[in-house]
Design a protein around this motif. Sequence first.
Motif, PDB file in Angstrom:
ATOM      1  N   THR A  67       0.817  -1.216   0.000  1.00 20.17           N
ATOM      2  CA  THR A  67       0.000   0.000   0.000  1.00 20.17           C
ATOM      3  C   THR A  67       0.849   1.264   0.000  1.00 20.17           C
ATOM      4  OG1 THR A  67      -0.143   0.101   2.419  1.00 20.17           O
ATOM      5  CG2 THR A  67      -1.817  -1.179   1.290  1.00 20.17           C
ATOM      6  N   ALA A  68       2.076   1.170   0.496  1.00 18.93           N
ATOM      7  CA  ALA A  68       3.018   2.291   0.525  1.00 18.93           C
ATOM      8  C   ALA A  68       4.416   1.705   0.352  1.00 18.93           C
ATOM      9  CB  ALA A  68       2.898   3.067   1.834  1.00 18.93           C
ATOM     10  N   ALA A  69       4.918   1.753  -0.854  1.00 18.44           N
ATOM     11  CA  ALA A  69       6.182   1.088  -1.185  1.00 18.44           C
ATOM     12  C   ALA A  69       7.378   1.780  -0.540  1.00 18.44           C
ATOM     13  CB  ALA A  69       6.366   1.048  -2.695  1.00 18.44           C
ATOM     14  N   THR A  70       8.328   0.960  -0.102  1.00 19.58           N
ATOM     15  CA  THR A  70       9.541   1.481   0.528  1.00 19.58           C
ATOM     16  C   THR A  70      10.729   1.371  -0.419  1.00 19.58           C
ATOM     17  OG1 THR A  70      10.200  -0.649   1.459  1.00 19.58           O
ATOM     18  CG2 THR A  70       8.697   0.695   2.780  1.00 19.58           C
ATOM     19  N   PRO A  71      11.684   2.286  -0.287  1.00 13.96           N
ATOM     20  CA  PRO A  71      12.908   2.158  -1.076  1.00 13.96           C
ATOM     21  C   PRO A  71      13.672   0.893  -0.704  1.00 13.96           C
ATOM     22  CG  PRO A  71      12.753   4.344  -0.083  1.00 13.96           C
ATOM     23  CD  PRO A  71      11.671   3.498   0.521  1.00 13.96           C
ATOM     24  N   TRP A  72      14.495   0.436  -1.630  1.00 13.10           N
ATOM     25  CA  TRP A  72      15.381  -0.713  -1.480  1.00 13.10           C
ATOM     26  C   TRP A  72      14.610  -2.035  -1.429  1.00 13.10           C
ATOM     27  CZ3 TRP A  72      18.744   2.352  -2.916  1.00 13.10           C
ATOM     28  CH2 TRP A  72      19.201   3.475  -2.212  1.00 13.10           C
ATOM     29  N   ALA A  73      13.291  -2.000  -1.593  1.00  7.17           N
ATOM     30  CA  ALA A  73      12.496  -3.231  -1.606  1.00  7.17           C
ATOM     31  C   ALA A  73      11.387  -3.132  -2.653  1.00  7.17           C
ATOM     32  CB  ALA A  73      11.904  -3.497  -0.222  1.00  7.17           C
ATOM     33  N   GLY A  74      11.654  -2.418  -3.736  1.00  5.95           N
ATOM     34  CA  GLY A  74      10.627  -2.155  -4.739  1.00  5.95           C
ATOM     35  C   GLY A  74      10.019  -3.389  -5.369  1.00  5.95           C
ATOM     36  N   VAL A  75      10.823  -4.419  -5.596  1.00  5.13           N
ATOM     37  CA  VAL A  75      10.301  -5.647  -6.211  1.00  5.13           C
ATOM     38  C   VAL A  75       9.350  -6.349  -5.248  1.00  5.13           C
ATOM     39  CG1 VAL A  75      10.912  -7.933  -7.096  1.00  5.13           C
ATOM     40  CG2 VAL A  75      12.287  -5.939  -7.719  1.00  5.13           C
ATOM     41  N   TYR A  76       9.756  -6.474  -3.994  1.00  7.02           N
ATOM     42  CA  TYR A  76       8.888  -7.101  -2.990  1.00  7.02           C
ATOM     43  C   TYR A  76       7.598  -6.306  -2.853  1.00  7.02           C
ATOM     44  CZ  TYR A  76       7.302  -9.043   1.444  1.00  7.02           C
ATOM     45  OH  TYR A  76       6.550  -9.641   2.432  1.00  7.02           O
ATOM     46  N   CYS A  77       7.712  -4.982  -2.775  1.00  5.25           N
ATOM     47  CA  CYS A  77       6.528  -4.134  -2.655  1.00  5.25           C
ATOM     48  C   CYS A  77       5.607  -4.310  -3.864  1.00  5.25           C
ATOM     49  CB  CYS A  77       6.932  -2.669  -2.508  1.00  5.25           C
ATOM     50  SG  CYS A  77       7.916  -2.291  -1.041  1.00  5.25           S
ATOM     51  N   ALA A  78       6.197  -4.367  -5.056  1.00  3.37           N
ATOM     52  CA  ALA A  78       5.402  -4.552  -6.272  1.00  3.37           C
ATOM     53  C   ALA A  78       4.685  -5.890  -6.272  1.00  3.37           C
ATOM     54  CB  ALA A  78       6.303  -4.427  -7.502  1.00  3.37           C
ATOM     55  N   SER A  79       5.360  -6.934  -5.786  1.00  4.87           N
ATOM     56  CA  SER A  79       4.713  -8.256  -5.748  1.00  4.87           C
ATOM     57  C   SER A  79       3.522  -8.243  -4.794  1.00  4.87           C
ATOM     58  CB  SER A  79       5.717  -9.341  -5.356  1.00  4.87           C
ATOM     59  OG  SER A  79       6.057  -9.292  -3.982  1.00  4.87           O
ATOM     60  N   LYS A  80       3.640  -7.513  -3.685  1.00  6.44           N
ATOM     61  CA  LYS A  80       2.539  -7.440  -2.730  1.00  6.44           C
ATOM     62  C   LYS A  80       1.420  -6.538  -3.241  1.00  6.44           C
ATOM     63  CE  LYS A  80       4.162 -10.293   0.277  1.00  6.44           C
ATOM     64  NZ  LYS A  80       3.440 -11.538   0.627  1.00  6.44           N
ATOM     65  N   ALA A  81       1.761  -5.456  -3.937  1.00  8.84           N
ATOM     66  CA  ALA A  81       0.735  -4.611  -4.546  1.00  8.84           C
ATOM     67  C   ALA A  81      -0.038  -5.396  -5.613  1.00  8.84           C
ATOM     68  CB  ALA A  81       1.373  -3.362  -5.157  1.00  8.84           C
ATOM     69  N   ALA A  82       0.672  -6.251  -6.345  1.00  8.09           N
ATOM     70  CA  ALA A  82       0.010  -7.095  -7.345  1.00  8.09           C
ATOM     71  C   ALA A  82      -0.972  -8.058  -6.674  1.00  8.09           C
ATOM     72  CB  ALA A  82       1.054  -7.865  -8.153  1.00  8.09           C
ATOM     73  N   ILE A  83      -0.585  -8.595  -5.530  1.00  8.03           N
ATOM     74  CA  ILE A  83      -1.499  -9.470  -4.782  1.00  8.03           C
ATOM     75  C   ILE A  83      -2.743  -8.701  -4.361  1.00  8.03           C
ATOM     76  CG2 ILE A  83      -1.794 -10.713  -2.587  1.00  8.03           C
ATOM     77  CD1 ILE A  83       1.133 -11.656  -2.939  1.00  8.03           C
ATOM     78  N   HIS A  84      -2.553  -7.477  -3.883  1.00  8.71           N
ATOM     79  CA  HIS A  84      -3.711  -6.666  -3.472  1.00  8.71           C
ATOM     80  C   HIS A  84      -4.666  -6.448  -4.645  1.00  8.71           C
ATOM     81  CE1 HIS A  84      -1.520  -4.634   0.181  1.00  8.71           C
ATOM     82  NE2 HIS A  84      -1.390  -5.941   0.169  1.00  8.71           N
ATOM     83  N   ALA A  85      -4.122  -6.028  -5.783  1.00  3.26           N
ATOM     84  CA  ALA A  85      -4.965  -5.752  -6.944  1.00  3.26           C
ATOM     85  C   ALA A  85      -5.671  -7.016  -7.429  1.00  3.26           C
ATOM     86  CB  ALA A  85      -4.119  -5.139  -8.066  1.00  3.26           C
ATOM     87  N   ALA A  86      -4.939  -8.112  -7.522  1.00  8.96           N
ATOM     88  CA  ALA A  86      -5.538  -9.363  -7.998  1.00  8.96           C
ATOM     89  C   ALA A  86      -6.608  -9.863  -7.032  1.00  8.96           C
ATOM     90  CB  ALA A  86      -4.449 -10.419  -8.184  1.00  8.96           C
ATOM     91  N   THR A  87      -6.365  -9.712  -5.735  1.00  6.67           N
ATOM     92  CA  THR A  87      -7.344 -10.161  -4.735  1.00  6.67           C
ATOM     93  C   THR A  87      -8.623  -9.351  -4.832  1.00  6.67           C
ATOM     94  OG1 THR A  87      -5.565 -10.892  -3.279  1.00  6.67           O
ATOM     95  CG2 THR A  87      -7.718 -10.540  -2.259  1.00  6.67           C
ATOM     96  N   ASP A  88      -8.497  -8.049  -5.033  1.00  2.56           N
ATOM     97  CA  ASP A  88      -9.696  -7.212  -5.180  1.00  2.56           C
ATOM     98  C   ASP A  88     -10.510  -7.624  -6.408  1.00  2.56           C
ATOM     99  OD1 ASP A  88      -9.102  -5.779  -2.888  1.00  2.56           O
ATOM    100  OD2 ASP A  88      -8.161  -4.110  -3.954  1.00  2.56           O
ATOM    101  N   ALA A  89      -9.827  -7.926  -7.504  1.00  2.00           N
ATOM    102  CA  ALA A  89     -10.531  -8.380  -8.708  1.00  2.00           C
ATOM    103  C   ALA A  89     -11.154  -9.757  -8.491  1.00  2.00           C
ATOM    104  CB  ALA A  89      -9.565  -8.405  -9.896  1.00  2.00           C
ATOM    105  N   LEU A  90     -10.391 -10.656  -7.870  1.00  2.00           N
ATOM    106  CA  LEU A  90     -10.853 -12.024  -7.652  1.00  2.00           C
ATOM    107  C   LEU A  90     -12.079 -12.069  -6.738  1.00  2.00           C
ATOM    108  CD1 LEU A  90     -10.004 -14.969  -8.336  1.00  2.00           C
ATOM    109  CD2 LEU A  90      -8.750 -14.967  -6.167  1.00  2.00           C
ATOM    110  N   ARG A  91     -12.118 -11.194  -5.748  1.00  2.57           N
ATOM    111  CA  ARG A  91     -13.265 -11.153  -4.830  1.00  2.57           C
ATOM    112  C   ARG A  91     -14.568 -10.923  -5.601  1.00  2.57           C
ATOM    113  NH1 ARG A  91     -11.348  -7.589  -1.882  1.00  2.57           N
ATOM    114  NH2 ARG A  91     -12.386  -5.799  -2.809  1.00  2.57           N
ATOM    115  N   LEU A  92     -14.522 -10.025  -6.575  1.00  2.35           N
ATOM    116  CA  LEU A  92     -15.705  -9.739  -7.383  1.00  2.35           C
ATOM    117  C   LEU A  92     -15.995 -10.880  -8.354  1.00  2.35           C
ATOM    118  CD1 LEU A  92     -14.919  -5.987  -8.067  1.00  2.35           C
ATOM    119  CD2 LEU A  92     -16.734  -6.891  -6.598  1.00  2.35           C
ATOM    120  N   GLU A  93     -14.950 -11.449  -8.933  1.00  3.46           N
ATOM    121  CA  GLU A  93     -15.136 -12.509  -9.925  1.00  3.46           C
ATOM    122  C   GLU A  93     -15.678 -13.797  -9.329  1.00  3.46           C
ATOM    123  OE1 GLU A  93     -11.444 -10.917 -12.743  1.00  3.46           O
ATOM    124  OE2 GLU A  93     -11.262 -12.831 -11.710  1.00  3.46           O
ATOM    125  N   LEU A  94     -15.336 -14.082  -8.063  1.00  4.56           N
ATOM    126  CA  LEU A  94     -15.800 -15.329  -7.444  1.00  4.56           C
ATOM    127  C   LEU A  94     -17.086 -15.172  -6.654  1.00  4.56           C
ATOM    128  CD1 LEU A  94     -12.426 -16.934  -6.264  1.00  4.56           C
ATOM    129  CD2 LEU A  94     -13.856 -17.591  -8.209  1.00  4.56           C
TER     130      LEU A  94
END
Length: 199
Positions: free
Chosen positions: A55-82
């Motif tokens: 939700t608020a990405a930190t420096p020096w961990a951008g890839v990890y933050c991006a992977s978690k942001a992707a999980i958030h976005a996918a989960t929000d979409a999946l909640r509606l789809e299922l």
Amino acid sequence: MGCTGPLAELGGGETVRRAMDVNFLGMLRLVRAVTPSMAERRSGCVVNVGSVVGTAATPWAGVYCASKAAIHAATDALRLELAPFGVHVVKVVPGRVKSGIGRANTAQIAGGHGGKPREWGMYREFTAAIEERARASQGAGATEASALARHVAERVMRPRPPREIVYGSLTALFAVLAASPVWARDAFFARRFGLNRKL
């Protein structure tokens, strides 16, 4: 899986690809494996674990933050789809949780498993800050993993699970940071992670 280092130097290397594959694509593969039977019986619950850094990405961990942001976005979409199939989807947003990720991150940049220690090019003057970020989530006050597990299990076992569970150390701070103007968030993280100076 963590992935520590400046994005401009990590590029799209193997460590980056593995972190995205494990953290995000691994979640999608599991969803694909379990949801058809849930949809068929019109019940079930998918629980995906993100992070406050999604939700608020930190420096020096951008890839990890991006992977978690992707999980958030996918989960929000999946909640509606299922939802039409009676399947609940819960997004878990933990703060700092005690785990082995600090050691794994440190080993990754130190060249664990007999590899060569990572040497930064244009970020060599930030080496100490990068190494500190590798361990940052494991500092004093990190939530016990068992406490998070109990909290999440109690809520997802309810007949109507919540859409989102936010729990653990630093969740209040990250909620404020996520809601803050970008300039304020940038100033906070620049100071916290040693980026508030010109070279």
